[in-house]
Design an enzyme around this catalytic site. Sequence first.
Site, short mmCIF file in Angstrom:
data_model
loop_
_atom_site.label_atom_id
_atom_site.label_comp_id
_atom_site.label_asym_id
_atom_site.label_seq_id
_atom_site.Cartn_x
_atom_site.Cartn_y
_atom_site.Cartn_z
N SER A 156 14.02 30.02 21.45
CA SER A 156 14.17 28.69 21.73
C SER A 156 15.54 28.36 21.44
O SER A 156 16.16 29.39 20.90
CB SER A 156 13.19 28.01 20.57
OG SER A 156 12.32 28.42 20.74
N1 SAH Z 1 9.73 31.28 18.26
C1 SAH Z 1 10.07 32.25 19.59
C2 SAH Z 1 9.90 30.97 20.78
C3 SAH Z 1 9.12 31.91 20.99
S1 SAH Z 1 8.70 31.72 23.27
C4 SAH Z 1 11.43 31.58 18.77
O1 SAH Z 1 11.75 32.09 18.02
O2 SAH Z 1 12.58 31.54 19.54
C5 SAH Z 1 7.03 30.92 22.48
C6 SAH Z 1 6.07 32.19 22.56
O3 SAH Z 1 4.29 31.40 22.11
C7 SAH Z 1 5.95 33.28 23.58
O4 SAH Z 1 5.85 34.75 23.34
C8 SAH Z 1 4.29 33.03 24.14
O5 SAH Z 1 4.26 34.23 24.05
C9 SAH Z 1 3.46 31.79 22.94
N2 SAH Z 1 2.23 32.02 22.65
C10 SAH Z 1 2.13 31.00 23.67
N3 SAH Z 1 0.55 30.96 23.62
C11 SAH Z 1 0.26 31.39 22.37
C12 SAH Z 1 -0.79 31.39 21.66
N4 SAH Z 1 -2.05 31.00 21.84
N5 SAH Z 1 -0.96 31.72 20.97
C13 SAH Z 1 -0.25 32.65 19.80
N6 SAH Z 1 1.63 32.54 20.41
C14 SAH Z 1 1.63 31.54 22.10
#
Ligand code: SAH
Length: 317
Positions: free
Chosen positions: A164
Amino acid sequence: MTGKSSRFPLTLSSVVTTKTRGSTDSGRTATPQTATRNAAQQGMRPGTSVTQAAVNALRPTSKPTSGPLTAATPAPPRSLVTSRSSSLPVTQVSSATAPSRSNSMVSEAVRKAMVARVARQGVKDAKVLAAMEAVPRHLFMEPGLSSQAYIDASLPIGHHQTISQPYIVARMIEILRETGGGKELDKVLEIGTGCGYQAAVLSQVAKEVYSIERIRPLHELAKTNLRPLRIANLRLQYGDGMLGLPQAAPFDGIILAAAGMEVPQTLLEQLTIGGRLIAPVGGRHQVLQLIRRISKFEWTNETMEECHFVPLRPGIV
Ligand code: SAH
């Protein structure tokens, strides 16, 4: 789990030392963007060094460097400095002159510039800004993108997912904190660990942090990225975050890093009374929603601002 008050036996800032001052970035606005678009806009230059990144960052943009932990695994004891240098392109940039130390200083300077920009974008919470300054974002990206680490954009981390953008990471945590009546965050759950960056930032402002990821290689990547940081109050879980984490509930804060068309009821029920949940909600058009649990059976819902996140998906892969 634990909540040792000294969550950081080694503070993150001890990894990247120094005090350089310099922050004159251009204050790019936080607009919704996809990783792909970002990559195109920023003109990805794989292999750009952190030093170069710093130079750009201290002007209008910036850049940096890379690396991933798993389910509830206590971080193995290793010197932060050591492991970092090995995973950091930074360390390899200039060997003769002022190697790792100056590179560390450069990446710290670039990070300060990023934090200054986030503050200009409206994030005021000093504790959140300090947490952003403490976590070396470049360590969460693959080396080819590390030079981009401090720009205000989401960036690809593989598996069609993104890290993000700094502003939204800071803003979501700020909202959780400011709506908590000034109380320190106790137990927080993050849905969507990705590369582990936001979890690391959260670990600086909450006593206990749990983070769930549904894509196993990303869960593993986050473990690898976080291990050298030795964050004692952070636990990673591989699983479907839509189910929450009943074994650790209730939480006084829940953050979703992926957008669903609605917030799963299960998550709402894992909030303490008085607990808050912040989540992107929507499809092509998304907004950040703040939900507060005000009694056993009542929640309030407030729309905060527009945002753009990858989709929340059910199940594990
Ligand atoms: N927190 C991260 C952002 C990751 S992007 C950062 O620091 O930048 C969002 C993430 O959510 C992805 O890796 C995706 O695989 C995950 N995601 C989507 N649906 C999910 C679910 N039901 N349970 C766990 N993770 C999920």
